[in-house]
Write a protein that holds these residues in place. Structure first.
Motif, PDB file in Angstrom:
ATOM      1  N   ILE A  16     -26.489  52.419 -32.322  1.00 51.65           N
ATOM      2  CA  ILE A  16     -26.478  51.203 -32.720  1.00 51.65           C
ATOM      3  C   ILE A  16     -27.433  50.490 -32.473  1.00 51.65           C
ATOM      4  CG2 ILE A  16     -24.999  49.287 -31.743  1.00 51.65           C
ATOM      5  CD1 ILE A  16     -22.893  50.917 -30.934  1.00 51.65           C
ATOM      6  N   LEU A  17     -28.644  50.334 -31.096  1.00 54.03           N
ATOM      7  CA  LEU A  17     -29.095  49.847 -30.953  1.00 54.03           C
ATOM      8  C   LEU A  17     -30.891  49.683 -31.973  1.00 54.03           C
ATOM      9  CD1 LEU A  17     -30.520  50.299 -27.820  1.00 54.03           C
ATOM     10  CD2 LEU A  17     -30.177  48.149 -28.788  1.00 54.03           C
ATOM     11  N   ASN A  18     -30.661  51.260 -32.810  1.00 52.76           N
ATOM     12  CA  ASN A  18     -31.417  51.201 -33.832  1.00 52.76           C
ATOM     13  C   ASN A  18     -31.092  50.808 -35.011  1.00 52.76           C
ATOM     14  OD1 ASN A  18     -32.373  53.024 -32.375  1.00 52.76           O
ATOM     15  ND2 ASN A  18     -32.257  54.739 -32.823  1.00 52.76           N
ATOM     16  N   SER A  19     -29.141  50.147 -35.387  1.00 51.16           N
ATOM     17  CA  SER A  19     -29.101  50.565 -36.718  1.00 51.16           C
ATOM     18  C   SER A  19     -28.899  48.846 -36.811  1.00 51.16           C
ATOM     19  CB  SER A  19     -27.576  51.113 -37.479  1.00 51.16           C
ATOM     20  OG  SER A  19     -27.084  51.325 -36.420  1.00 51.16           O
ATOM     21  N   GLU A  20     -28.383  48.940 -35.769  1.00 46.80           N
ATOM     22  CA  GLU A  20     -28.093  46.990 -36.009  1.00 46.80           C
ATOM     23  C   GLU A  20     -29.092  46.196 -35.543  1.00 46.80           C
ATOM     24  OE1 GLU A  20     -23.853  46.260 -34.697  1.00 46.80           O
ATOM     25  OE2 GLU A  20     -23.162  48.447 -35.782  1.00 46.80           O
ATOM     26  N   PHE A  21     -29.276  46.573 -34.321  1.00 42.13           N
ATOM     27  CA  PHE A  21     -30.239  45.341 -34.129  1.00 42.13           C
ATOM     28  C   PHE A  21     -31.563  45.321 -33.806  1.00 42.13           C
ATOM     29  CE2 PHE A  21     -26.393  45.096 -30.764  1.00 42.13           C
ATOM     30  CZ  PHE A  21     -26.054  44.624 -30.944  1.00 42.13           C
ATOM     31  N   ASN A  22     -32.007  46.495 -34.496  1.00 40.17           N
ATOM     32  CA  ASN A  22     -33.652  47.049 -34.987  1.00 40.17           C
ATOM     33  C   ASN A  22     -34.410  47.197 -33.744  1.00 40.17           C
ATOM     34  OD1 ASN A  22     -35.844  47.990 -37.016  1.00 40.17           O
ATOM     35  ND2 ASN A  22     -36.348  45.732 -36.547  1.00 40.17           N
ATOM     36  N   LYS A  67     -25.963  45.798 -27.613  1.00 37.44           N
ATOM     37  CA  LYS A  67     -25.909  44.086 -27.605  1.00 37.44           C
ATOM     38  C   LYS A  67     -26.568  43.296 -26.206  1.00 37.44           C
ATOM     39  CE  LYS A  67     -23.714  39.922 -27.888  1.00 37.44           C
ATOM     40  NZ  LYS A  67     -21.782  39.547 -28.041  1.00 37.44           N
ATOM     41  N   VAL A  68     -26.330  44.284 -24.876  1.00 35.92           N
ATOM     42  CA  VAL A  68     -26.883  43.490 -23.880  1.00 35.92           C
ATOM     43  C   VAL A  68     -28.175  44.404 -23.577  1.00 35.92           C
ATOM     44  CG1 VAL A  68     -26.556  43.793 -21.317  1.00 35.92           C
ATOM     45  CG2 VAL A  68     -24.583  43.066 -22.548  1.00 35.92           C
ATOM     46  N   ILE A  69     -28.066  45.815 -24.365  1.00 34.63           N
ATOM     47  CA  ILE A  69     -30.155  46.470 -24.319  1.00 34.63           C
ATOM     48  C   ILE A  69     -30.346  45.309 -24.722  1.00 34.63           C
ATOM     49  CG2 ILE A  69     -31.373  48.165 -24.703  1.00 34.63           C
ATOM     50  CD1 ILE A  69     -28.526  49.953 -23.688  1.00 34.63           C
ATOM     51  N   ALA A  70     -30.172  45.350 -26.177  1.00 30.55           N
ATOM     52  CA  ALA A  70     -31.216  44.394 -27.198  1.00 30.55           C
ATOM     53  C   ALA A  70     -31.600  43.123 -26.207  1.00 30.55           C
ATOM     54  CB  ALA A  70     -30.592  44.552 -28.317  1.00 30.55           C
ATOM     55  N   HIS A  92     -25.856  38.632 -12.604  1.00 29.70           N
ATOM     56  CA  HIS A  92     -26.344  38.926 -13.722  1.00 29.70           C
ATOM     57  C   HIS A  92     -27.173  37.234 -13.585  1.00 29.70           C
ATOM     58  CE1 HIS A  92     -24.849  39.361 -17.462  1.00 29.70           C
ATOM     59  NE2 HIS A  92     -24.870  38.540 -17.743  1.00 29.70           N
ATOM     60  N   GLY A  93     -28.394  38.644 -14.757  1.00 31.41           N
ATOM     61  CA  GLY A  93     -29.339  37.190 -15.337  1.00 31.41           C
ATOM     62  C   GLY A  93     -30.398  37.140 -14.201  1.00 31.41           C
ATOM     63  N   LYS A  94     -30.388  37.628 -13.141  1.00 31.01           N
ATOM     64  CA  LYS A  94     -31.354  37.851 -12.028  1.00 31.01           C
ATOM     65  C   LYS A  94     -32.083  39.155 -11.546  1.00 31.01           C
ATOM     66  CE  LYS A  94     -32.963  35.591  -8.010  1.00 31.01           C
ATOM     67  NZ  LYS A  94     -31.464  35.056  -6.235  1.00 31.01           N
ATOM     68  N   THR A  95     -31.300  39.764 -11.161  1.00 29.19           N
ATOM     69  CA  THR A  95     -31.071  41.849 -11.224  1.00 29.19           C
ATOM     70  C   THR A  95     -30.628  42.290 -12.248  1.00 29.19           C
ATOM     71  OG1 THR A  95     -29.536  41.978  -9.823  1.00 29.19           O
ATOM     72  CG2 THR A  95     -31.061  40.798  -8.537  1.00 29.19           C
ATOM     73  N   GLY A  96     -30.315  41.880 -12.996  1.00 29.32           N
ATOM     74  CA  GLY A  96     -29.651  42.609 -13.851  1.00 29.32           C
ATOM     75  C   GLY A  96     -28.592  41.785 -14.653  1.00 29.32           C
ATOM     76  N   PHE A  97     -28.232  42.983 -15.711  1.00 30.18           N
ATOM     77  CA  PHE A  97     -26.714  42.490 -16.255  1.00 30.18           C
ATOM     78  C   PHE A  97     -25.340  43.608 -16.723  1.00 30.18           C
ATOM     79  CE2 PHE A  97     -30.998  40.550 -18.519  1.00 30.18           C
ATOM     80  CZ  PHE A  97     -30.523  39.135 -18.613  1.00 30.18           C
ATOM     81  N   LEU A  98     -24.478  43.040 -16.665  1.00 29.00           N
ATOM     82  CA  LEU A  98     -23.508  43.600 -16.550  1.00 29.00           C
ATOM     83  C   LEU A  98     -22.973  43.969 -18.130  1.00 29.00           C
ATOM     84  CD1 LEU A  98     -21.483  41.734 -13.596  1.00 29.00           C
ATOM     85  CD2 LEU A  98     -22.123  43.768 -13.866  1.00 29.00           C
ATOM     86  N   VAL A  99     -22.166  44.951 -18.070  1.00 27.41           N
ATOM     87  CA  VAL A  99     -21.822  45.039 -19.874  1.00 27.41           C
ATOM     88  C   VAL A  99     -20.196  45.891 -19.410  1.00 27.41           C
ATOM     89  CG1 VAL A  99     -23.913  45.968 -20.614  1.00 27.41           C
ATOM     90  CG2 VAL A  99     -22.863  47.822 -19.607  1.00 27.41           C
ATOM     91  N   LYS A 100     -19.546  46.139 -20.687  1.00 23.44           N
ATOM     92  CA  LYS A 100     -17.849  46.304 -20.198  1.00 23.44           C
ATOM     93  C   LYS A 100     -17.553  47.446 -20.599  1.00 23.44           C
ATOM     94  CE  LYS A 100     -16.994  42.572 -23.643  1.00 23.44           C
ATOM     95  NZ  LYS A 100     -16.293  43.020 -25.075  1.00 23.44           N
ATOM     96  N   PRO A 101     -16.732  48.046 -19.727  1.00 18.26           N
ATOM     97  CA  PRO A 101     -16.997  50.199 -19.624  1.00 18.26           C
ATOM     98  C   PRO A 101     -16.743  50.647 -20.582  1.00 18.26           C
ATOM     99  CG  PRO A 101     -15.466  49.208 -17.514  1.00 18.26           C
ATOM    100  CD  PRO A 101     -16.193  48.202 -19.075  1.00 18.26           C
ATOM    101  N   GLU A 102     -17.214  51.717 -20.785  1.00 15.47           N
ATOM    102  CA  GLU A 102     -16.804  52.774 -21.968  1.00 15.47           C
ATOM    103  C   GLU A 102     -17.395  52.011 -23.349  1.00 15.47           C
ATOM    104  OE1 GLU A 102     -14.378  56.329 -21.523  1.00 15.47           O
ATOM    105  OE2 GLU A 102     -13.200  55.247 -19.818  1.00 15.47           O
ATOM    106  N   ASP A 103     -18.337  50.987 -23.407  1.00 15.03           N
ATOM    107  CA  ASP A 103     -18.512  49.964 -24.863  1.00 15.03           C
ATOM    108  C   ASP A 103     -19.802  50.385 -25.339  1.00 15.03           C
ATOM    109  OD1 ASP A 103     -18.601  48.492 -26.884  1.00 15.03           O
ATOM    110  OD2 ASP A 103     -17.046  46.857 -25.806  1.00 15.03           O
ATOM    111  N   PRO A 104     -19.956  51.580 -26.162  1.00 12.56           N
ATOM    112  CA  PRO A 104     -21.382  51.730 -26.732  1.00 12.56           C
ATOM    113  C   PRO A 104     -21.920  50.252 -27.472  1.00 12.56           C
ATOM    114  CG  PRO A 104     -19.971  52.869 -26.921  1.00 12.56           C
ATOM    115  CD  PRO A 104     -18.764  52.765 -26.673  1.00 12.56           C
ATOM    116  N   ALA A 105     -21.378  49.753 -28.472  1.00  8.35           N
ATOM    117  CA  ALA A 105     -21.486  48.146 -28.806  1.00  8.35           C
ATOM    118  C   ALA A 105     -21.800  47.188 -27.710  1.00  8.35           C
ATOM    119  CB  ALA A 105     -20.128  48.203 -29.646  1.00  8.35           C
ATOM    120  N   ASP A 106     -21.051  47.227 -26.799  1.00 11.48           N
ATOM    121  CA  ASP A 106     -21.651  45.922 -26.111  1.00 11.48           C
ATOM    122  C   ASP A 106     -22.269  46.175 -25.080  1.00 11.48           C
ATOM    123  OD1 ASP A 106     -21.193  43.687 -24.442  1.00 11.48           O
ATOM    124  OD2 ASP A 106     -20.934  44.930 -22.519  1.00 11.48           O
ATOM    125  N   LEU A 107     -22.752  47.561 -24.610  1.00  7.65           N
ATOM    126  CA  LEU A 107     -24.255  47.996 -23.596  1.00  7.65           C
ATOM    127  C   LEU A 107     -25.047  48.184 -24.640  1.00  7.65           C
ATOM    128  CD1 LEU A 107     -25.260  49.639 -21.681  1.00  7.65           C
ATOM    129  CD2 LEU A 107     -24.593  51.878 -22.241  1.00  7.65           C
TER     130      LEU A 107
END
Length: 388
Positions: free
Chosen positions: A227-233, A342-345, A325-340
């Motif tokens: 998803i990172l490659n295709s949707e977020f380049n 998005k947050v990585i990007a 969140h936003g200081k030492t890292g970020f939280l994402v939804k469990p078992e959700d590759p799309a959300d993961l």
């Protein structure tokens, strides 16, 4: 006070941190019973006595040699319990041979007048791993009943312990997990670490570190890369480092990693990572991703904080309390590759990434203030004193 920590050959990082915190009180005498490989860790502690009850033997050793080693391991612990005056017996890991670990050892300890303390890292790991059995639950129930004091790391674990088994609230103490103060830091730079792995300065590098098992959700991370490659380049490199705990799951992971669409962006090192190599992985990376499906508490978080590495983690277990969140890292939804994905990007556009040197320093300072073993050792000692 006489304190004896029986480690059960597990969770060395936690054991070392706990003992280093307890040892700050020079009036206490601390015995550590563990595998001979960890003996040198405590050579500089004047009030710590080390008793090697388990010998390291190579995997190809004969079955009889392994059986003798295990028998010796338990006999030495039993002899220690029956031959020493009543004291605090802190069991730190009881998950090898559950009948002996969970019933016989604590029963003998109680019979000979010792006060039994148990660190409950996982309320029920069998349930977490979908391998729960009646025997597992029964032995856990007996173990929790035999202990005078149960130490958990999070309020959620306390609630689960009370509801699942059940255990009276007065018996449970919530004490944080501490920083990883065992892994050596040699001062390796990011450039040096990346050279070791053949990575370029401009590469965006994600780390997955720890045992490879289904509940750790490594497959979710790999799915997010497409998803990172295709949707977020957003094209990243991924370092995977850790032991395989499930051959079937690991085979599935390696199959996913070989997908031509990923263009060889994954460097999977499925093996035990020696302590002296850990720094290389954390310094070569821009962030660590822990896409766990479920967890109580993860020691990997505190290893990441030791190196000041930002985290991207699923919102499970106690991660919400351990990751700002936003200081030492970020939280994402469990078992959700799309959300993961998005947050990585998004992470690679933040100041946490663009100013990573400063970020590492700030995270380290914050973590040492909040997860000091000296404070944890003091609170643990207070819990010992509260046992009646």
């Amino acid at each position: 006070m006489n304190i004896s920590v029986l480690n059960g050959t597990g969770q060395v990082d936690y054991m070392y941190g706990l003992v280093s915190g307890l040892a700050c009180n020079q009036n206490d005498t601390i015995d550590v019973l563990d595998v001979d490989l960890t003996q040198e860790l405590f050579s500089d502690f004047k009030n710590v006595n080390y008793i090697p009850v388990y010998k390291y033997i190579p995997r190809p050793a004969s079955l009889s040699a392994k059986a003798i080693n295990v028998a010796r391991y338990y006999l030495l612990q039993i002899w220690f319990l029956v031959s020493h005056k009543p004291r605090i017996i802190h069991f730190q890991w009881l998950d090898r041979h559950i009948i002996v670990d969970r019933i016989i050892l604590p029963s003998i300890a109680r019979l000979f007048g010792h006060k039994v303390v148990l660190t409950v890292h996982n309320i029920n790991a069998g349930k977490r791993d979908n391998r729960d059995t009646l025997l597992n639950r029964l032995t856990l129930r007996i173990l929790y009943h035999l202990a005078n004091k149960l130490i958990v790391h999070t309020p959620q674990s306390k609630t689960e312990l009370m509801n699942e088994f059940p255990v009276p609230e007065s018996k449970i103490e919530v004490i944080k997990h501490g920083m990883n103060n065992r892994v050596a830091k040699k001062g390796i730079t990011t450039a040096q670490a990346r050279l070791h792995f053949g990575l370029e300065k401009e590469d965006k590098v994600i780390l997955f570190f720890g045992n490879i098992d289904h509940y750790k959700g490594l497959d979710i991370l790999i799915d997010s890369l497409l998803i990172l490659n295709s949707e977020f380049n957003c094209h990243v490199k991924v370092l995977i480092a850790g032991n395989s705990k499930s051959p079937e799951y690991t085979a599935d992971i390696l199959g996913k990693a070989s997908d031509p669409k990923l263009n060889g962006c994954i460097d999977a090192r499925i093996m035990y990572i020696p302590d002296e190599d850990v720094e290389l992985y954390f310094m070569a990376s821009d962030c660590i991703v822990l896409p766990y499906r479920n967890i109580y508490q993860s020691g990997v978080i505190f290893m990441a904080y030791t190196f000041g590495l930002p985290l991207i983690v699923t919102d499970v277990g106690n991660f919400r309390n351990d990751v700002i969140h936003g200081k030492t890292g970020f939280l994402v939804k469990p078992e959700d590759p799309a959300d993961l994905a998005k947050v990585i990007a998004e992470y690679f556009k933040t100041e946490l990434y663009t100013g990573l040197d400063k970020t590492r320093e700030e995270i380290q300072n914050w973590a040492w203030q909040n997860y000091s073993w000296e404070v944890i050792g003091s609170k643990t000692r207070e819990s010992y004193l509260s046992i009646k």
